[in-house]
Write a protein that holds these residues in place. Structure first.
Motif, PDB file in Angstrom:
ATOM      1  N   MET A   1      32.759  68.116  24.703  1.00  0.00           N
ATOM      2  CA  MET A   1      34.024  68.832  24.850  1.00  0.00           C
ATOM      3  C   MET A   1      35.066  68.243  23.913  1.00  0.00           C
ATOM      4  N   LYS A   2      35.790  69.147  23.258  1.00  0.00           N
ATOM      5  CA  LYS A   2      36.949  68.745  22.482  1.00  0.00           C
ATOM      6  C   LYS A   2      38.193  69.186  23.244  1.00  0.00           C
ATOM      7  N   LEU A   3      39.136  68.261  23.390  1.00  0.00           N
ATOM      8  CA  LEU A   3      40.343  68.536  24.164  1.00  0.00           C
ATOM      9  C   LEU A   3      41.572  68.229  23.316  1.00  0.00           C
ATOM     10  N   TYR A   4      42.436  69.230  23.182  1.00  0.00           N
ATOM     11  CA  TYR A   4      43.707  69.062  22.471  1.00  0.00           C
ATOM     12  C   TYR A   4      44.840  69.074  23.504  1.00  0.00           C
ATOM     13  N   LEU A   5      45.600  68.003  23.548  1.00  0.00           N
ATOM     14  CA  LEU A   5      46.767  67.914  24.428  1.00  0.00           C
ATOM     15  C   LEU A   5      48.016  68.157  23.589  1.00  0.00           C
ATOM     16  N   ILE A   6      48.792  69.150  23.971  1.00  0.00           N
ATOM     17  CA  ILE A   6      49.950  69.572  23.180  1.00  0.00           C
ATOM     18  C   ILE A   6      51.198  69.530  24.062  1.00  0.00           C
ATOM     19  N   ARG A   7      52.226  68.843  23.591  1.00  0.00           N
ATOM     20  CA  ARG A   7      53.486  68.877  24.327  1.00  0.00           C
ATOM     21  C   ARG A   7      54.243  70.145  23.950  1.00  0.00           C
ATOM     22  N   HIS A   8      55.021  70.644  24.875  1.00  0.00           N
ATOM     23  CA  HIS A   8      55.837  71.833  24.639  1.00  0.00           C
ATOM     24  C   HIS A   8      56.887  71.581  23.546  1.00  0.00           C
ATOM     25  N   GLY A   9      57.454  72.656  23.026  1.00  0.00           N
ATOM     26  CA  GLY A   9      58.555  72.554  22.084  1.00  0.00           C
ATOM     27  C   GLY A   9      59.822  72.054  22.754  1.00  0.00           C
ATOM     28  N   GLU A  10      60.809  71.735  21.932  1.00  0.00           N
ATOM     29  CA  GLU A  10      62.084  71.261  22.486  1.00  0.00           C
ATOM     30  C   GLU A  10      62.642  72.291  23.462  1.00  0.00           C
ATOM     31  N   SER A  11      63.094  71.806  24.609  1.00  0.00           N
ATOM     32  CA  SER A  11      63.680  72.682  25.629  1.00  0.00           C
ATOM     33  C   SER A  11      65.204  72.510  25.638  1.00  0.00           C
ATOM     34  N   THR A  12      65.866  73.399  26.346  1.00  0.00           N
ATOM     35  CA  THR A  12      67.317  73.250  26.495  1.00  0.00           C
ATOM     36  C   THR A  12      67.651  71.990  27.277  1.00  0.00           C
ATOM     37  N   GLY A  13      66.736  71.571  28.149  1.00  0.00           N
ATOM     38  CA  GLY A  13      66.931  70.310  28.869  1.00  0.00           C
ATOM     39  C   GLY A  13      66.841  69.114  27.935  1.00  0.00           C
ATOM     40  N   ASN A  14      65.835  69.122  27.028  1.00  0.00           N
ATOM     41  CA  ASN A  14      65.747  68.076  26.009  1.00  0.00           C
ATOM     42  C   ASN A  14      67.032  68.024  25.199  1.00  0.00           C
ATOM     43  N   LEU A  15      67.500  69.182  24.771  1.00  0.00           N
ATOM     44  CA  LEU A  15      68.689  69.280  23.921  1.00  0.00           C
ATOM     45  C   LEU A  15      69.913  68.714  24.619  1.00  0.00           C
ATOM     46  N   ALA A  16      70.001  68.906  25.926  1.00  0.00           N
ATOM     47  CA  ALA A  16      71.149  68.422  26.707  1.00  0.00           C
ATOM     48  C   ALA A  16      70.991  66.969  27.155  1.00  0.00           C
ATOM     49  N   GLY A  17      69.822  66.372  26.860  1.00  0.00           N
ATOM     50  CA  GLY A  17      69.597  64.987  27.274  1.00  0.00           C
ATOM     51  C   GLY A  17      69.343  64.830  28.756  1.00  0.00           C
ATOM     52  N   ARG A  18      68.840  65.883  29.394  1.00  0.00           N
ATOM     53  CA  ARG A  18      68.556  65.854  30.824  1.00  0.00           C
ATOM     54  C   ARG A  18      67.099  65.498  31.084  1.00  0.00           C
ATOM     55  N   ILE A  19      66.861  64.698  32.107  1.00  0.00           N
ATOM     56  CA  ILE A  19      65.506  64.408  32.552  1.00  0.00           C
ATOM     57  C   ILE A  19      65.041  65.608  33.369  1.00  0.00           C
ATOM     58  N   GLN A  20      63.960  66.227  32.917  1.00  0.00           N
ATOM     59  CA  GLN A  20      63.592  67.523  33.478  1.00  0.00           C
ATOM     60  C   GLN A  20      62.618  67.447  34.642  1.00  0.00           C
ATOM     61  N   GLY A  21      61.587  66.619  34.513  1.00  0.00           N
ATOM     62  CA  GLY A  21      60.570  66.612  35.549  1.00  0.00           C
ATOM     63  C   GLY A  21      60.015  68.014  35.731  1.00  0.00           C
ATOM     64  N   THR A  22      59.981  68.475  36.977  1.00  0.00           N
ATOM     65  CA  THR A  22      59.448  69.809  37.259  1.00  0.00           C
ATOM     66  C   THR A  22      60.527  70.883  37.292  1.00  0.00           C
ATOM     67  N   ASP A  23      61.783  70.532  36.960  1.00  0.00           N
ATOM     68  CA  ASP A  23      62.802  71.565  36.795  1.00  0.00           C
ATOM     69  C   ASP A  23      62.401  72.455  35.622  1.00  0.00           C
ATOM     70  N   ASP A  24      62.730  73.719  35.707  1.00  0.00           N
ATOM     71  CA  ASP A  24      62.265  74.683  34.708  1.00  0.00           C
ATOM     72  C   ASP A  24      63.367  74.993  33.703  1.00  0.00           C
ATOM     73  N   TYR A  25      63.121  74.635  32.449  1.00  0.00           N
ATOM     74  CA  TYR A  25      64.046  74.908  31.349  1.00  0.00           C
ATOM     75  C   TYR A  25      63.311  75.713  30.282  1.00  0.00           C
TER      76      TYR A  25
END
Length: 213
Positions: A1-25
């Motif tokens: 098996m080949k597995l690629y782990l990809i992080r999401h693109g920058e979110s509005t939470g990232n941009l605002a410097g907020r710790i997101q956890g499971t909050d949806d941005y």
């Protein structure tokens, strides 16, 4: 098996410097651009299945990849970001002030009441590996997830149940790609690379040309 782990693109939470956890941005405008660039990166890479966290910033990044490959996205809540309870929505400075115990411990494993525990995270990682091995031993799979969880999952692959006792050295940037392989007839994975972001070079070059870097 080949597995690629990809992080999401920058979110509005990232941009605002907020710790997101499971909050949806949602993705920011830059995050949408990053998602298209990582989709281009995968245009010539074979994928049998695409899985994604069900949080918007991850699923929208996954959809960009799926569109490029004419495939579908399978949402999987097990690859969500770490649940951070009362820390979610705060800046790092606010967290340090309200929860001083996080100064000495990572916010991902701080033990603050209401956050996801080490035992819960370990069980989640174990379940993901088991399910991937059962269903996809001979497949090429992409999982679009989150920086904190990807870094923990990589540590779990290295150290198993003791992952939390070791220093977690990984930096996982927006739309970074990490590549793991389980060779045939082997249960132990090979980690080929972590946090590959060369597909974002056009964005970096554009900022340099505009004097933003």
């Amino acid at each position: 098996m080949k597995l690629y782990l990809i992080r999401h693109g920058e979110s509005t939470g990232n941009l605002a410097g907020r710790i997101q956890g499971t909050d949806d941005y949602p993705l920011s405008e830059l995050g949408k651009q990053q998602a298209e660039y990582v989709a281009d990166y995968f245009s010539d890479i074979h994928l049998d299945f695409i899985y994604s966290s069900d949080l918007t910033r991850a699923s929208d990044t996954a959809k960009a990849i799926a569109r490029k490959k004419n495939q579908t996205v399978n949402e999987w809540d097990k690859v969500r970001e770490v649940h951070l309870g009362p820390l979610q929505g705060l800046t790092r400075a606010e967290i340090t002030m309200k929860f001083p115990e996080t100064v000495e411990n990572s916010i991902l494993t701080s033990g603050v009441e209401g956050t996801e525990s080490v035992d819960e995270l370990t069980a989640r990682c174990q379940y993901i590996v088991e399910q991937l091995q059962l269903a996809h031993r001979n497949h090429d799979v992409a999982i679009i997830s989150h920086g904190g969880f990807i870094s923990i999952f990589l540590m779990y692959l290295i150290a198993g149940d003791q992952w939390h006792t070791l220093h977690r050295p990984f930096q996982i940037g927006n739309t970074s790609v990490s590549f793991i392989e389980w060779p045939k007839k082997q249960d132990k994975p090979l980690i080929h690379f972590v946090n590959q972001v060369s597909h974002l070079d056009p964005i970096v070059d554009k900022k340099k040309n505009h004097g933003l870097l």
